[in-house]
Design an enzyme around this catalytic site. Structure first.
Site, mmCIF file in Angstrom:
data_model
loop_
_atom_site.group_PDB
_atom_site.id
_atom_site.type_symbol
_atom_site.label_atom_id
_atom_site.label_comp_id
_atom_site.label_asym_id
_atom_site.label_seq_id
_atom_site.Cartn_x
_atom_site.Cartn_y
_atom_site.Cartn_z
ATOM 1 N N ARG A 79 -10.066 -11.585 2.505
ATOM 2 C CA ARG A 79 -10.981 -12.598 1.982
ATOM 3 C C ARG A 79 -10.332 -13.976 1.944
ATOM 4 O O ARG A 79 -11.022 -14.994 2.038
ATOM 5 C CB ARG A 79 -11.489 -12.173 0.601
ATOM 6 N N GLU A 130 -6.099 -9.700 1.093
ATOM 7 C CA GLU A 130 -5.730 -10.799 1.988
ATOM 8 C C GLU A 130 -6.857 -11.208 2.928
ATOM 9 O O GLU A 130 -6.950 -12.365 3.343
ATOM 10 C CB GLU A 130 -4.494 -10.411 2.811
ATOM 11 N N LYS A 166 0.838 -1.201 0.000
ATOM 12 C CA LYS A 166 0.000 0.000 0.000
ATOM 13 C C LYS A 166 0.871 1.248 0.000
ATOM 14 O O LYS A 166 1.932 1.258 0.620
ATOM 15 C CB LYS A 166 -0.856 0.032 1.278
HETATM 16 N N1 BES Z 1 -7.967 -3.865 4.794
HETATM 17 C C1 BES Z 1 -8.170 -3.508 3.460
HETATM 18 C C2 BES Z 1 -9.491 -2.812 3.191
HETATM 19 C C3 BES Z 1 -9.691 -1.472 3.826
HETATM 20 C C4 BES Z 1 -8.940 -0.388 3.422
HETATM 21 C C5 BES Z 1 -10.681 -1.299 4.748
HETATM 22 C C6 BES Z 1 -9.149 0.844 3.987
HETATM 23 C C7 BES Z 1 -10.917 -0.080 5.310
HETATM 24 C C8 BES Z 1 -10.135 0.992 4.926
HETATM 25 C C9 BES Z 1 -8.159 -4.740 2.568
HETATM 26 O O1 BES Z 1 -7.311 -5.765 2.968
HETATM 27 C C10 BES Z 1 -7.704 -4.277 1.230
HETATM 28 O O2 BES Z 1 -6.573 -3.866 1.134
HETATM 29 N N2 BES Z 1 -8.590 -4.332 0.229
HETATM 30 C C11 BES Z 1 -8.279 -3.879 -1.072
HETATM 31 C C12 BES Z 1 -8.777 -4.916 -2.054
HETATM 32 C C13 BES Z 1 -8.294 -4.723 -3.447
HETATM 33 C C14 BES Z 1 -6.824 -5.036 -3.530
HETATM 34 C C15 BES Z 1 -9.078 -5.628 -4.365
HETATM 35 C C16 BES Z 1 -8.996 -2.566 -1.305
HETATM 36 O O3 BES Z 1 -10.129 -2.407 -0.821
HETATM 37 O O4 BES Z 1 -8.408 -1.683 -1.922
HETATM 38 ZN ZN ZN Z 2 -6.894 -5.882 4.939
HETATM 39 MN MN MN Z 3 -5.350 -5.558 2.239
#
Ligand code: BES
Ligand code: ZN
Ligand code: MN
Length: 464
Positions: free
Chosen positions: A317, A315, A243
Site C-alpha cells: 500500500r 509495504e 514473515k
Molecule cells: N504481499 C502481502 C499480502 C499477501 C500475503 C497476499 C499472502 C497474498 C498472500 C502483503 O504485503 C502483506 O504482507 N500484507 C499483510 C498486511 C498486514 C501486515 C497489515 C497481511 O496481509 O498480512
Molecule cells: Zn506484499
Molecule cells: Mn508484505
C-alpha cells in the site's frame, strides 16, 4: 500460442470434441454407436465439468472425444474447452450441439490457456501439442492476444525472484513497450527519492542491482485516459517485520499485480483500443538489511500526507500510494490498480476470487457482470468509510495499518483511497495471483486475475 490454432478451414478434417451438458448426457450416450455407448457406460461418463472420454477407432487411435461441459445453468466457463494439455496431437474442433450453454469464445480461450506450462527451468520435453480449428464465429485474433497476455503475466509471476528483481521486471515492461511502440520511462535514484519517496523507502534495503524504481509506460495519443497501476514487489520478506517462513514461501508472486497490469496493457495495445493508456509499476524488493525502513518510521508521501509505518509488511500500500497519487494528478477517466495486497482478502474470498473495491456503483455492477461472462470472476467488497479511523496515527496523518486487525482488505483499500481524488473512477483489485491447485485452463502456479475482465470493460464502456 499461434501453434495451438489451425486454420478454421481445416475443421472439416478435424476430429470432434463433443461438448456434453450434464442434462443431455444420457441422450447423447444413447445415440452413440453401441460399442462407444458401452465404453462410455463402463467408464461411467457423466459429463461432469472437465471430464473427458476418448472414443477409440477400430485401429485403436482416438476417433473423437466427449468432454463434460457441466450443468446448463452454471456460469459461463473456460473449463469445457480446456483440453489442449490432455488430447493427442492432431487437429480438433468443438461441437456445441449438446452443450449450447458453452460460449464458443470461452471454450477457445480455455483451449489456449490450458496449454500453458512454465518450463523455463526444465529440459526440453518437446511436447507435440494438438491444434484447434476454431469455430467460425469467434474472433481468434482477439482470443490469441488475450491468451498471449495472460501467459506473459503467468511467466512473470512464476519466474523466481532471483531472476526477476526490480531491474528485470522493468526490463520486461520496457520490452513490452518497445513491442507496441509505447513510451518507456524509469525513475530511480535521487529522482525516485524525491518523486516517489515511499517507493524509495520500501525498496532501499535491497542490493544495489535490485534497487527500487518506478516504471512509467505511455501508449496511444487520443481518447480517454486509462491508467493501470500494478504492485511490483518482486519479493516480500515482510521487511523488518519479517514473515515466518511458511508465509514467505510464495512471495515471489508479490509482483502479481504488476504482471496483471502489464498483461491488461498488452491486451489494450494489441487490440489498438482508442485510449491514452498509462501503466505505472512501482518495482521493489521488500528486503531486510541495515538501510531497511523501520516500524515507527514516518514517511512523507508524494502527495504530502505523512504515513507512520505500523508494519513494514504492509509495504504494498505504501508503494501503490505514491504511484496512485502520480496517476491521479492527470485525472484519468479510469484508474485501476491490481495488487497482491492482503492476506485478509484471501481469508475472505479464497484464491479464486479477487476482491474489487470502488465507490462507483455502476462500474462495480457492470464489471461484476462482465467478469462473470468472461469467467474472470471478481467480487465486490465495500470501502466502508467508518473503518478509516482505525488507520489513525498519533504522530502522522495516517498509519499504514489498522491496529485492531479487523477487515484487513478493507482498511488496506481505504488507505489507498486517501491517495485518489481526481480520477473519474477508481477501481482497486486485491488479487491472489496464484493457482494453489490446477483447474481446467488454470494450471498450478502464477495466474493473471482480473485483466481480461478489466480489458473487456475498457473495450465496451470506456471506449465510446
Ligand atoms: N504481499 C502481502 C499480502 C499477501 C500475503 C497476499 C499472502 C497474498 C498472500 C502483503 O504485503 C502483506 O504482507 N500484507 C499483510 C498486511 C498486514 C501486515 C497489515 C497481511 O496481509 O498480512
Ligand atoms: Zn506484499
Ligand atoms: Mn508484505
Amino acid at each position: 500460442m499461434e501453434d495451438l490454432l489451425a486454420p478454421a478451414a481445416s475443421a472439416t478434417a478435424a476430429r470432434e470434441i463433443r461438448l456434453v451438458a450434464r442434462t443431455r448426457c444420457r441422450e447423447v450416450l444413447e445415440a452413440l454407436p453401441a460399442r462407444w455407448a458401452a465404453w462410455a457406460k463402463s467408464a461411467d461418463f457423466s459429463a461432469r465439468p472437465g471430464e473427458l472420454l476418448l472414443l477409440p477407432a477400430e485401429d485403436g487411435e482416438v476417433a473423437a472425444v466427449l468432454a463434460g461441459a457441466g450443468a446448463e445453468n452454471a456460469p459461463p466457463s473456460i473449463a469445457p474447452g480446456a483440453l489442449a494439455d490432455r488430447l493427442p496431437a492432431g487437429t480438433w474442433r468443438f461441437v456445441f450441439d449438446d452443450a449450447p450453454h458453452v460460449p464458443p469464445a470461452l471454450a477457445v480461450l480455455g483451449w489456449l490457456l490450458s496449454a500453458y506450462r512454465f518450463d523455463h527451468y526444465r529440459g526440453d520435453e518437446n511436447r507435440e501439442l494438438p491444434r484447434l480449428a476454431p469455430p467460425e464465429e469467434v474472433d481468434s485474433e482477439s482470443l490469441l492476444a488475450q491468451a498471449r497476455a495472460v501467459c506473459f503475466g503467468r511467466n512473470l509471476v512464476n519466474t523466481p525472484a532471483l531472476d526477476l528483481g526490480p531491474a528485470e521486471l522493468a526490463d520486461q515492461a520496457r520490452a513490452l513497450a518497445e513491442e507496441f511502440g509505447a513510451e518507456f520511462r524509469e525513475v530511480s535514484g535521487a529522482r525516485l527519492r524525491r518523486g516517489y519517496p515511499m517507493v524509495h523507502a520500501v525498496g532501499m534495503a535491497a542490493a544495489e542491482d535490485r534497487a527500487p524504481r518506478l516504471v512509467d509506460v505511455r501508449w496511444g495519443d487520443a481518447g480517454p485516459r486509462v491508467t493501470l497501476v500494478g504492485k511490483g514487489v518482486c519479493f516480500d520478506t515482510g521487511g523488518l517485520d519479517i514473515k515466518p517462513s511458511s508465509a514467505m514461501r510464495l512471495m515471489k508472486k508479490d509482483m502479481g499485480g504488476a504482471a496483471t497490469a502489464l498483461a491488461c496493457a498488452r491486451m489494450v495495445m494489441e487490440h489498438a483500443l482508442p485510449v491514452r493508456l498509462r501503466v505505472l509499476v512501482p518495482a521493489v524488493e521488500n528486503a531486510v538489511s541495515g538501510p531497511a525502513f523501520r516500524p515507527g518510521d514516518v514517511l512523507r508521501s508524494r502527495k504530502g500526507l505523512t504515513v507512520e509505518v505500523g508494519n513494514t509488511d504492509a509495504e504494498g500500500r505504501l508503494i501503490l500510494a505514491d504511484a496512485l497519487a502520480a496517476a491521479d494528478e492527470e485525472e484519468p477517466a479510469l484508474l485501476v490498480d491490481f495488487a497482491t495486497l492482503t492476506g485478509a482478502a484471501r481469508v475472505a474470498l479464497g484464491p479464486q476470487l479477487p476482491a474489487m473495491f470502488t465507490d462507483d456503483d455502476a462500474l462495480a455492477a457492470r464489471l461484476a457482470d462482465i467478469a462473470r461472462a468472461e469467467d474472470d470472476p471478481l467480487w465486490r467488497l465495500p470501502l466502508w468509510k467508518p473503518y478509516m479511523e482505525d488507520l489513525r496515527s498519533d504522530i502522522a496523518d495516517t498509519n499504514n495499518i489498522a491496529a485492531n486487525g479487523f477487515a484487513g482488505a478493507i482498511t488496506a483499500a481505504l488507505f489507498l483511497s486517501r491517495f485518489v481524488d481526481r480520477a473519474g473512477a477508481w477501481l482497486h483489485l486485491d488479487i491472489f495471483g496464484w493457482n494453489p491447485k490446477a483447474r481446467p485452463g488454470r494450471p498450478c502456479g502464477g495466474e493473471v486475475q482480473g485483466a481480461r475482465a478489466v480489458f473487456a470493460y475498457i473495450r465496451e464502456h470506456v471506449v465510446s
